[in-house]
Design a protein around this motif. Structure first.
Motif, PDB file in Angstrom:
ATOM      1  N   ALA A   1     -11.307  -0.138  -8.836  1.00 20.04           N
ATOM      2  CA  ALA A   1     -10.819  -0.740 -10.084  1.00 20.04           C
ATOM      3  C   ALA A   1      -9.364  -1.188  -9.928  1.00 20.04           C
ATOM      4  CB  ALA A   1     -10.950   0.245 -11.234  1.00 20.04           C
ATOM      5  N   TYR A   2      -8.555  -0.360  -9.249  1.00 14.95           N
ATOM      6  CA  TYR A   2      -7.137  -0.677  -9.059  1.00 14.95           C
ATOM      7  C   TYR A   2      -6.971  -1.984  -8.268  1.00 14.95           C
ATOM      8  CZ  TYR A   2      -2.442  -0.226  -7.029  1.00 14.95           C
ATOM      9  OH  TYR A   2      -1.160  -0.453  -6.607  1.00 14.95           O
ATOM     10  N   LEU A   3      -7.767  -2.124  -7.189  1.00 10.35           N
ATOM     11  CA  LEU A   3      -7.687  -3.344  -6.379  1.00 10.35           C
ATOM     12  C   LEU A   3      -8.116  -4.552  -7.199  1.00 10.35           C
ATOM     13  CD1 LEU A   3      -9.156  -1.990  -3.023  1.00 10.35           C
ATOM     14  CD2 LEU A   3      -6.756  -2.368  -3.600  1.00 10.35           C
TER      15      LEU A   3
ATOM     16  N   GLY B   1      -5.215  -2.616 -17.856  1.00  6.07           N
ATOM     17  CA  GLY B   1      -5.087  -2.683 -16.405  1.00  6.07           C
ATOM     18  C   GLY B   1      -3.712  -2.270 -15.943  1.00  6.07           C
ATOM     19  N   GLN B   2      -3.633  -2.024 -14.669  1.00  5.73           N
ATOM     20  CA  GLN B   2      -2.440  -1.524 -14.028  1.00  5.73           C
ATOM     21  C   GLN B   2      -1.251  -2.478 -14.206  1.00  5.73           C
ATOM     22  OE1 GLN B   2      -1.946   1.385 -12.202  1.00  5.73           O
ATOM     23  NE2 GLN B   2       0.137   0.627 -12.207  1.00  5.73           N
ATOM     24  N   ALA B   3      -0.061  -1.923 -14.400  1.00 10.36           N
ATOM     25  CA  ALA B   3       1.170  -2.722 -14.410  1.00 10.36           C
ATOM     26  C   ALA B   3       1.698  -2.858 -12.987  1.00 10.36           C
ATOM     27  CB  ALA B   3       2.224  -2.055 -15.288  1.00 10.36           C
ATOM     28  N   PHE B   4       2.232  -4.035 -12.684  1.00 10.51           N
ATOM     29  CA  PHE B   4       2.777  -4.283 -11.351  1.00 10.51           C
ATOM     30  C   PHE B   4       4.176  -4.876 -11.454  1.00 10.51           C
ATOM     31  CE2 PHE B   4      -1.837  -4.725 -10.892  1.00 10.51           C
ATOM     32  CZ  PHE B   4      -2.079  -3.880  -9.817  1.00 10.51           C
TER      33      PHE B   4
ATOM     34  N   THR C   1      -7.016  -9.496 -10.167  1.00 14.19           N
ATOM     35  CA  THR C   1      -7.119 -10.245 -11.420  1.00 14.19           C
ATOM     36  C   THR C   1      -5.783 -10.899 -11.776  1.00 14.19           C
ATOM     37  OG1 THR C   1      -8.778  -8.669 -12.168  1.00 14.19           O
ATOM     38  CG2 THR C   1      -7.839 -10.089 -13.843  1.00 14.19           C
ATOM     39  N   THR C   2      -4.674 -10.211 -11.496  1.00 14.12           N
ATOM     40  CA  THR C   2      -3.374 -10.833 -11.784  1.00 14.12           C
ATOM     41  C   THR C   2      -3.147 -12.053 -10.883  1.00 14.12           C
ATOM     42  OG1 THR C   2      -2.046  -9.531 -10.234  1.00 14.12           O
ATOM     43  CG2 THR C   2      -2.347  -8.597 -12.420  1.00 14.12           C
ATOM     44  N   CYS C   3      -3.674 -12.009  -9.659  1.00 10.73           N
ATOM     45  CA  CYS C   3      -3.562 -13.171  -8.762  1.00 10.73           C
ATOM     46  C   CYS C   3      -4.440 -14.320  -9.263  1.00 10.73           C
ATOM     47  CB  CYS C   3      -3.975 -12.826  -7.335  1.00 10.73           C
ATOM     48  SG  CYS C   3      -3.031 -11.506  -6.605  1.00 10.73           S
ATOM     49  N   LEU C   4      -5.610 -13.964  -9.801  1.00 13.94           N
ATOM     50  CA  LEU C   4      -6.531 -14.975 -10.329  1.00 13.94           C
ATOM     51  C   LEU C   4      -5.866 -15.794 -11.410  1.00 13.94           C
ATOM     52  CD1 LEU C   4      -9.926 -13.233 -11.167  1.00 13.94           C
ATOM     53  CD2 LEU C   4      -9.384 -14.757  -9.275  1.00 13.94           C
ATOM     54  N   SER C   5      -5.220 -15.087 -12.345  1.00 12.11           N
ATOM     55  CA  SER C   5      -4.660 -15.817 -13.466  1.00 12.11           C
ATOM     56  C   SER C   5      -3.465 -16.634 -13.000  1.00 12.11           C
ATOM     57  CB  SER C   5      -4.316 -14.887 -14.632  1.00 12.11           C
ATOM     58  OG  SER C   5      -3.369 -13.938 -14.234  1.00 12.11           O
ATOM     59  N   ASP C   6      -2.703 -16.119 -12.038  1.00 13.86           N
ATOM     60  CA  ASP C   6      -1.566 -16.887 -11.531  1.00 13.86           C
ATOM     61  C   ASP C   6      -2.009 -18.137 -10.795  1.00 13.86           C
ATOM     62  OD1 ASP C   6       0.181 -15.182 -12.549  1.00 13.86           O
ATOM     63  OD2 ASP C   6       1.015 -14.463 -10.652  1.00 13.86           O
ATOM     64  N   ALA C   7      -3.109 -18.007 -10.048  1.00 12.91           N
ATOM     65  CA  ALA C   7      -3.533 -19.118  -9.197  1.00 12.91           C
ATOM     66  C   ALA C   7      -4.271 -20.199  -9.979  1.00 12.91           C
ATOM     67  CB  ALA C   7      -4.415 -18.595  -8.066  1.00 12.91           C
ATOM     68  N   ASN C   8      -4.950 -19.819 -11.055  1.00 15.25           N
ATOM     69  CA  ASN C   8      -5.864 -20.781 -11.688  1.00 15.25           C
ATOM     70  C   ASN C   8      -5.639 -21.058 -13.151  1.00 15.25           C
ATOM     71  OD1 ASN C   8      -7.817 -21.205  -9.495  1.00 15.25           O
ATOM     72  ND2 ASN C   8      -7.891 -18.989  -9.649  1.00 15.25           N
ATOM     73  N   LEU C   9      -4.965 -20.165 -13.833  1.00 17.52           N
ATOM     74  CA  LEU C   9      -4.964 -20.299 -15.287  1.00 17.52           C
ATOM     75  C   LEU C   9      -3.644 -20.820 -15.825  1.00 17.52           C
ATOM     76  CD1 LEU C   9      -6.902 -17.015 -16.059  1.00 17.52           C
ATOM     77  CD2 LEU C   9      -7.797 -19.309 -15.738  1.00 17.52           C
ATOM     78  N   LYS C  10      -2.781 -21.298 -14.915  1.00 21.64           N
ATOM     79  CA  LYS C  10      -1.494 -21.830 -15.357  1.00 21.64           C
ATOM     80  C   LYS C  10      -1.676 -23.254 -15.855  1.00 21.64           C
ATOM     81  CE  LYS C  10       1.435 -18.502 -13.958  1.00 21.64           C
ATOM     82  NZ  LYS C  10       2.586 -17.939 -14.610  1.00 21.64           N
ATOM     83  N   THR C  11      -2.472 -23.400 -16.894  1.00 20.26           N
ATOM     84  CA  THR C  11      -2.679 -24.726 -17.443  1.00 20.26           C
ATOM     85  C   THR C  11      -2.603 -24.600 -18.960  1.00 20.26           C
ATOM     86  OG1 THR C  11      -4.945 -25.175 -18.161  1.00 20.26           O
ATOM     87  CG2 THR C  11      -4.661 -24.548 -15.901  1.00 20.26           C
TER      88      THR C  11
ATOM     89  N   ASN D   1       0.845  -1.196   0.000  1.00 22.26           N
ATOM     90  CA  ASN D   1       0.000   0.000   0.000  1.00 22.26           C
ATOM     91  C   ASN D   1       0.878   1.243   0.000  1.00 22.26           C
ATOM     92  OD1 ASN D   1      -1.742   2.068   0.456  1.00 22.26           O
ATOM     93  ND2 ASN D   1      -2.819   1.104   2.144  1.00 22.26           N
ATOM     94  N   SER D   2       0.957   1.882  -1.166  1.00 20.82           N
ATOM     95  CA  SER D   2       1.816   3.060  -1.247  1.00 20.82           C
ATOM     96  C   SER D   2       0.971   4.326  -1.292  1.00 20.82           C
ATOM     97  CB  SER D   2       2.685   2.954  -2.498  1.00 20.82           C
ATOM     98  OG  SER D   2       1.870   2.710  -3.619  1.00 20.82           O
ATOM     99  N   GLY D   3      -0.286   4.206  -0.867  1.00 21.91           N
ATOM    100  CA  GLY D   3      -1.126   5.399  -0.831  1.00 21.91           C
ATOM    101  C   GLY D   3      -1.965   5.535  -2.077  1.00 21.91           C
ATOM    102  N   LYS D   4      -1.339   6.017  -3.161  1.00 21.59           N
ATOM    103  CA  LYS D   4      -2.051   6.243  -4.421  1.00 21.59           C
ATOM    104  C   LYS D   4      -2.771   4.987  -4.897  1.00 21.59           C
ATOM    105  CE  LYS D   4       1.235   9.328  -6.493  1.00 21.59           C
ATOM    106  NZ  LYS D   4       2.337   9.215  -7.418  1.00 21.59           N
ATOM    107  N   GLY D   5      -3.958   5.186  -5.445  1.00 21.87           N
ATOM    108  CA  GLY D   5      -4.630   4.062  -6.074  1.00 21.87           C
ATOM    109  C   GLY D   5      -5.391   3.197  -5.088  1.00 21.87           C
ATOM    110  N   PHE D   6      -4.990   3.230  -3.832  1.00 20.94           N
ATOM    111  CA  PHE D   6      -5.655   2.353  -2.871  1.00 20.94           C
ATOM    112  C   PHE D   6      -7.066   2.840  -2.535  1.00 20.94           C
ATOM    113  CE2 PHE D   6      -4.292  -1.341  -0.346  1.00 20.94           C
ATOM    114  CZ  PHE D   6      -3.269  -1.758  -1.158  1.00 20.94           C
ATOM    115  N   GLN D   7      -7.456   3.991  -3.093  1.00 22.44           N
ATOM    116  CA  GLN D   7      -8.843   4.440  -2.878  1.00 22.44           C
ATOM    117  C   GLN D   7      -9.724   3.918  -4.006  1.00 22.44           C
ATOM    118  OE1 GLN D   7      -6.399   6.431  -3.957  1.00 22.44           O
ATOM    119  NE2 GLN D   7      -5.739   7.775  -2.301  1.00 22.44           N
ATOM    120  N   ASP D   8      -9.097   3.255  -4.978  1.00 26.20           N
ATOM    121  CA  ASP D   8      -9.749   2.982  -6.242  1.00 26.20           C
ATOM    122  C   ASP D   8     -10.118   1.495  -6.338  1.00 26.20           C
ATOM    123  OD1 ASP D   8     -10.519   2.932  -8.850  1.00 26.20           O
ATOM    124  OD2 ASP D   8      -8.627   3.655  -9.673  1.00 26.20           O
TER     125      ASP D   8
END
Lengths: 303, 189
Positions: A168-170, B35-38, A175-185, A159-166
């Protein structure tokens, strides 16, 4: 081994059989894209700033609206600040539009094209929320802001401040965690019906829930394609641009000029349903040729 | 405070996160088409050694930790404090039990160790990967038993206890891998 050239030739063959017209649109534009997450390269001509396109979306939509025909383009697109084992600053995009076709049917069109290009296999279709509930244990649609924030922090987002109010950002992070956790097939997995915060330029459905008529296609966690049932109302598209401009400001960027040519073509159009999708050809090539790092593709190896 | 942009992240960069120093082990650029880059980063907490994954919004600035690794020679210790010397400037630095962790049990004096300093204070010490130490106490050796098989505990001259083959005798010099704490071989004079 397939190359961008042989792959493009096969794609042209497919679209010819489907009676989809090939077009060629300019790489340089007066307008940058509004999306705060995609950066244009810019160049100056007589002190006027011009932008290298990050996708041919605006030009293609103007052609579809004017001519009311199915079209496709294969060509280079440019994105600043993107490089890595799955990212190139310049890559080849295949983007196409289908009149009177829903986003659901466009997914099947994508599969037929990929089969034609030599990429086949098991195909899965999952809604965004199915995947979300499976991974995090709660629904993305009903989650409170606090719940999303706590979940993002638990999954390592600093949490670096910016974006954490948003919201869509969260969701973008999760979404990046979703694809890492489930779509690695090694299957073609479509994820569709996105939460409205991630609609980009897709239409919203209103029943049974407000969802975005958007899909993405993954292979082994790698995103290959992104498609929408396209917004056809000028006011709705303008509202999207304006909301992206607000997000730009929130993230410390300057607002950009809105693409009025795009909006004007929507104003004049009488299309009822339009769906479009963009596919990264280098990534398809990575899979077909079994190459794990996009920078090692033979087309790019100029040394 | 010095800081670094995420696009300069690479292995070996030391970050200050939630008040602790972290070392970047791996850095991956993650960017959905829309979407945002990380930057997804695998980091090691230099105080407790734990590896954790952290994700930063690309383009953000992150505070750097003032962490340096230097080679120091171990001089002496008393079980609560261990004293080291920098051979370049003869400066002496002492490390406490927390920074030493397990490293102290392999040291008898004059070993070259890697010391990690954070704001000038030692936070971790690595003993040399291999040390040669004398067996002080162990059960009598079993003659002829040189094949792989059973083990027995042996106390070394520094007080460390390691598992050794049954044929090892008191007074022998053993080569030990300090990273795993395993017996490697006998050292012949």
């Amino acid at each position: 081994m397939d190359s961008i050239v042989t792959l493009s030739a096969k794609a042209r063959e497919y679209f010819q059989l489907q009676a989809v017209t090939e077009v060629k649109t300019p790489c340089l534009s007066r307008f940058s894209n509004v999306d705060p997450n995609i950066a244009n390269f810019s160049i100056f001509k007589n002190e006027v700033e011009l932008f290298l396109r990050t996708s041919p979306e605006s030009a293609l939509k103007q052609i579809v609206c004017r001519n009311e025909i199915d079209i496709f383009e294969i060509g280079p697109v440019f994105r600043d600040d993107e490089s890595g084992k799955n990212h190139l600053s310049e890559f080849t995009m295949l983007e196409w539009y289908r009149i009177d076709m829903s986003y659901r049917h466009l997914m099947d069109d994508v599969v037929r094209l990929l089969n034609y290009l030599g990429l086949s296999g098991i195909i899965k279709k999952l809604t965004y929320d199915e995947l979300f509930v499976h991974t995090f244990g709660f629904s993305s649609y009903e989650a409170s802001f606090q719940q999303l924030k706590a979940c993002a922090e638990e999954h390592g987002l600093v949490n670096s401040g910016k974006g954490f109010q948003d919201r869509a950002y969260l969701l973008e992070f999760l979404t990046t965690c979703l694809s890492d956790a489930n779509l690695k097939t090694e299957e073609l997995v479509f994820v569709y019906d996105y939460p409205q915060e991630l609609r980009c330029y897709s239409q919203l459905s209103s029943y049974p829930k407000t969802l975005a008529k958007r899909f993405e296609l993954f292979w082994d966690g790698l995103e290959l394609a992104n498609g929408y049932q396209e917004i056809l109302s000028e006011e709705e598209q303008r509202a999207c641009f304006e909301s992206e401009n607000r997000r730009r400001v929130l993230n410390g960027f300057a607002e950009v000029q809105i693409d009025e040519a795009w909006l004007a073509s929507l104003r004049r159009s009488e299309l009822k349903t339009l769906s479009g999708v963009a596919l990264g050809l280098e990534r398809v090539l990575m899979i077909i040729n079994g190459i794990k790092d996009i920078r090692l593709l033979p087309d790019l190896d100029l040394k | 405070m010095a800081s670094i942009n995420t696009n300069q992240f690479k292995p070996g960069i030391k970050l200050l996160l939630d008040g602790d120093p972290y070392n970047i082990l791996e850095n991956e650029f993650v960017k959905p088409g829309k979407g945002q880059a990380f930057n997804r980063v695998k980091t090691r907490n230099l105080k407790n050694g734990r590896v954790v994954e952290k994700t930063f919004k690309s383009g953000e600035s992150v505070e750097l930790a003032d962490v340096v690794d230097i080679e120091m020679v171990y001089l002496y210790g008393d079980g609560t404090e261990w004293v080291f010397m920098n051979e370049d400037n003869f400066e002496q630095v002492s490390a406490g039990r927390e920074a030493m962790d397990d490293a102290g049990k392999w040291l008898k004096g004059q070993e070259k160790c890697e010391m990690t300093l954070w704001n000038g204070i030692p936070i971790s010490i690595s003993a040399p990967n291999f040390v040669n130490l004398v067996v002080k106490k162990t059960d009598p050796g079993v003659k002829g038993d040189t094949a792989a098989g059973g083990t027995k505990p042996a106390e070394l001259e520094t007080g460390a206890i390691v598992k050794v083959p049954l044929f090892i005798e008191e007074g022998e010099v053993l080569k030990i891998d300090t990273r795993s704490g395993d017996y490697v071989s006998r050292v012949k004079d």
